[in-house]
Design an enzyme around this catalytic site. Structure first.
Site, PDB file in Angstrom:
ATOM      1  N   LYS A 228       0.974  -1.165  -0.309  1.00 21.76           N
ATOM      2  CA  LYS A 228      -0.448   0.377   0.024  1.00 21.76           C
ATOM      3  C   LYS A 228       0.673   1.259   0.211  1.00 21.76           C
ATOM      4  CE  LYS A 228      -2.093   1.939   3.672  1.00 21.76           C
ATOM      5  NZ  LYS A 228      -0.611   2.522   4.957  1.00 21.76           N
TER       6      LYS A 228
ATOM      7  N   ASP B 239      -2.015  -5.932   3.001  1.00 22.05           N
ATOM      8  CA  ASP B 239      -1.864  -5.549   3.642  1.00 22.05           C
ATOM      9  C   ASP B 239      -2.027  -5.844   5.425  1.00 22.05           C
ATOM     10  OD1 ASP B 239      -3.809  -4.354   6.101  1.00 22.05           O
ATOM     11  OD2 ASP B 239      -5.263  -3.615   4.662  1.00 22.05           O
ATOM     12  N   HIS B 240      -0.921  -5.331   5.738  1.00 23.60           N
ATOM     13  CA  HIS B 240       0.011  -5.783   7.044  1.00 23.60           C
ATOM     14  C   HIS B 240      -1.072  -6.197   8.042  1.00 23.60           C
ATOM     15  CE1 HIS B 240       0.555  -1.957   8.448  1.00 23.60           C
ATOM     16  NE2 HIS B 240       0.660  -2.746  10.063  1.00 23.60           N
TER      17      HIS B 240
ATOM     18  N   LYS C 228      -1.487  -9.734  10.718  1.00 21.55           N
ATOM     19  CA  LYS C 228      -1.325  -9.866  12.109  1.00 21.55           C
ATOM     20  C   LYS C 228      -2.332 -11.084  12.615  1.00 21.55           C
ATOM     21  CE  LYS C 228      -1.823  -4.943  12.681  1.00 21.55           C
ATOM     22  NZ  LYS C 228      -0.757  -4.734  13.601  1.00 21.55           N
TER      23      LYS C 228
ATOM     24  N   GLU D  55      -3.564   5.290  17.934  1.00 23.84           N
ATOM     25  CA  GLU D  55      -2.073   5.121  17.973  1.00 23.84           C
ATOM     26  C   GLU D  55      -1.666   6.461  18.780  1.00 23.84           C
ATOM     27  OE1 GLU D  55      -0.158   3.834  14.301  1.00 23.84           O
ATOM     28  OE2 GLU D  55      -1.808   5.170  13.447  1.00 23.84           O
TER      29      GLU D  55
ATOM     30  N   ASP E 177      -5.415   6.024   4.688  1.00 27.73           N
ATOM     31  CA  ASP E 177      -3.986   5.518   5.431  1.00 27.73           C
ATOM     32  C   ASP E 177      -4.316   3.837   6.400  1.00 27.73           C
ATOM     33  OD1 ASP E 177      -0.970   5.215   6.119  1.00 27.73           O
ATOM     34  OD2 ASP E 177      -1.861   6.126   7.985  1.00 27.73           O
TER      35      ASP E 177
ATOM     36  N   HIS F 147      -6.951  -1.716   5.943  1.00 28.12           N
ATOM     37  CA  HIS F 147      -6.912  -1.368   7.832  1.00 28.12           C
ATOM     38  C   HIS F 147      -8.036  -2.218   8.202  1.00 28.12           C
ATOM     39  CE1 HIS F 147      -2.556  -1.159   6.637  1.00 28.12           C
ATOM     40  NE2 HIS F 147      -2.873  -0.451   7.014  1.00 28.12           N
TER      41      HIS F 147
HETATM   42  C1  BG6 Z   1       0.194   2.164   7.482  1.00 25.50           C
HETATM   43  C2  BG6 Z   1      -0.016   3.199   7.815  1.00 25.50           C
HETATM   44  O1  BG6 Z   1       0.308   1.131   7.191  1.00 25.50           O
HETATM   45  O2  BG6 Z   1      -0.199   1.262   9.201  1.00 25.50           O
HETATM   46  C3  BG6 Z   1       0.415   3.870   9.498  1.00 25.50           C
HETATM   47  O3  BG6 Z   1       0.366   4.271   7.536  1.00 25.50           O
HETATM   48  C4  BG6 Z   1       0.124   3.630  10.766  1.00 25.50           C
HETATM   49  O4  BG6 Z   1      -0.027   5.219   9.441  1.00 25.50           O
HETATM   50  C5  BG6 Z   1       0.162   2.018  10.588  1.00 25.50           C
HETATM   51  O5  BG6 Z   1       1.030   3.877  11.659  1.00 25.50           O
HETATM   52  C6  BG6 Z   1      -0.564   1.036  12.145  1.00 25.50           C
HETATM   53  O6  BG6 Z   1       0.673   0.179  12.063  1.00 25.50           O
HETATM   54  P1  BG6 Z   1       0.593  -1.185  13.365  1.00 25.50           P
HETATM   55  O7  BG6 Z   1       0.645  -2.512  12.425  1.00 25.50           O
HETATM   56  O8  BG6 Z   1       1.183  -0.523  13.953  1.00 25.50           O
HETATM   57  O9  BG6 Z   1      -0.946  -1.127  13.789  1.00 25.50           O
END
Ligand code: BG6
Length: 483
Positions: free
Chosen positions: A148, A177-178, A182, A216, A235, A240
């Site tokens: 992404k 999409d990481h 998880k 966050e 974003d 996500h």
């Molecule tokens: C990313 C976003 O894809 O995911 C960031 O670009 C965000 O803005 C991050 O901070 C959050 O990932 P995680 O794994 O820390 O929840």
């Protein structure tokens, strides 16, 4: 925890953008950890490719600094690091020109899985895909991995999809999409579809509403340039939070198979109602002592980009009609915590009197940190004094129950890269899913851009702007406090 590491087949993985931040922080340290666990076979190689003029030794030194910095100390095994580094090569490649492509071709081997990670700006996807083919480096079995942001609206996502489709079949394209990598996000499917307990209640008849929160504490300092062109909607929500929403709302797929799962997710996205302005709250964080305000971080004193968004979403289908799903995500909030709360309706009738005993159950799935599940249930308050009721949590931390999402559980990137090598697309977004998600978000973004909508300021360290609280209060509900 029982560790079951099944080695994958030998591979050549080329990382375009191998000298970049993502490769340094996530991809290469992740591969080292998979190597350490025995999952990456000795016959595999990782080839860094970028524009920087350097030899393989210099690249290996760079990889080592990433391992030193981003891998936990107890996983730093100097002998293993040296062995891992011996699997690494570097080639200088010009994505837009002709330099380096024949060197890359000479390095690639037959008889192993070939994967190409495009850890570069999306504007280079087309060039890379084309050159991989023109130079005879990729074949019908090769896989490409893209990151992404996959477009910034429907039109650009379609353009990216079609540029990739000119050279690769959809079964070869892995859109990361990481969040899908998880551990607890996958647990959503296990909990929903591995238990009989929840599914009969998993609908508008029994569920009052659902809250999805990704909160966050970090600001956007350091990446303000990128972020200011995106905002929380592009974003976080389009990808996500959308994926979380799909997993929580989708119908049971007939099999746990990539297309069966993705078909069901796509149906959810297509069933989302357009969200009216009154159901969206955008926010922007203020300065906090010495800590800069969003606008300073973004480098634009007039920025109208949102660092927070809350919205009320409706999935218009038989299962969910009338049960809203509230989403919220933002930067510089009170806590770093992500969770999904499924708030059940009150029992229809109380045998304990009107006030007592008509309390809904709440199922909370904590995604991070301290992954686990918590079910709020009503019991009798112990001791004399009649039938007084109280609420208690049935609380399960996955770390306590099964030994982890602890150290031995691969992080999202590690898992997803291994899935690429295994050829399993279940946890990757299909092109039509990404397009459908943009088709839903585009009108909202266009509306506030056209109207010059100004986000509501909020204090750093708070739970977002007041409007976000009001969004639920208006419906007689309130956000859960995340910690
Ligand atoms: C990313 C976003 O894809 O995911 C960031 O670009 C965000 O803005 C991050 O901070 C959050 O990932 P995680 O794994 O820390 O929840």
């Amino acid at each position: 925890m029982v560790s079951r590491v099944i080695p994958v087949d030998p591979f050549d993985l080329v990382i375009f953008g191998g000298t970049g931040d993502l490769a340094h922080r996530k991809i290469l340290p992740g591969l080292y950890l998979r190597y350490l666990s025995g999952q990456m076979p000795e016959g595999s190689r990782i080839i860094g490719a970028a524009r920087t003029e350097q030899d393989s030794d210099a690249f290996r030194a760079f990889v080592k600094t990433g391992i030193d910095e981003f891998v936990a100390e107890d996983k730093q095994d100097s002998e293993a690091v040296e062995r891992f580094l011996s699997h690494i090569e570097y080639v200088r490649v010009d994505a837009k020109g002709t330099d380096g492509w024949s060197d890359l071709k000479d390095l690639m081997r037959d008889g192993v899985i070939k994967a190409f990670y495009f850890s570069v700006a999306p504007s280079l996807f087309g060039d890379l895909a084309e050159r991989l083919h023109l130079n005879g480096i990729a074949d019908g079995e090769s896989r490409i991995v893209v990151e992404k942001p996959f477009g910034r609206d429907l039109a650009s996502a379609k353009a990216l999809n079609s540029v990739l489709a000119e050279h690769f079949d959809e079964t070869q394209i892995y859109r990361i999409d990481h969040y899908l990598g998880k551990e607890t996000v996958q647990n959503l499917m296990a909990v929903r579809f591995g238990n009989i307990l929840f599914e009969p209640l998993w609908n508008a008849q029994y569920i009052d509403h659902i809250q999805i929160t990704v909160s966050e504490t970090v600001g956007v300092g350091g990446r303000g340039g990128y972020y200011d062109k995106s905002g929380a909607m592009r974003d976080m929500v389009q990808n996500h939070l959308m994926q979380l929403l799909c997993l929580i709302a989708m119908e049971p797929p007939a099999q746990f198979d990539p297309d069966a799962v993705r078909d069901e997710k796509l149906k959810v996205i297509r069933a989302l109602d357009p969200v009216p302005s009154k159901d969206i709250v955008r926010g922007q964080y203020r300065a906090d002592g010495d800590e800069p305000a969003y606008r300073e971080d973004a480098g634009d004193p007039n920025s109208h980009t949102e660092s927070f968004i809350a919205m009320k979403v409706q999935v218009s289908n038989w299962r969910w009609s009338g049960t809203p799903i509230y989403l919220r995500t933002g930067k510089k909030l009170r806590a770093r915590a992500s969770e999904i709360a499924v708030v059940f309706k009150d029992p229809p009738h109380s045998i304990f009197g009107v006030q007592e005993g008509r309390r809904g159950n709440v199922l909370v799935i904590r995604l991070q940190p301290d992954e686990g599940m918590n079910l709020r249930v009503t019991i009798k308050e112990p001791g004399p004094g009649g039938m007084r009721l109280m609420e208690v949590p049935l609380d399960m931390s996955f770390a306590d129950a099964v030994g982890g999402a602890g150290d031995d559980v691969p992080d999202a990137y590690e898992r997803l890269i291994m899935d690429v090598i295994r050829g399993n697309q279940t946890l990757f977004m299909r092109g039509d899913e990404v397009e459908a998600a943009w088709a839903w978000t585009d009108p909202m973004i266009n509306r506030w851009e056209d109207n010059g909508d100004i986000p509501e300021p909020y204090d750093a360290g708070s739970s977002g702007p007041d409007g976000s609280l009001a969004l639920l209060v208006r419906d007689g509900r309130r956000w859960r406090e995340v910690k």
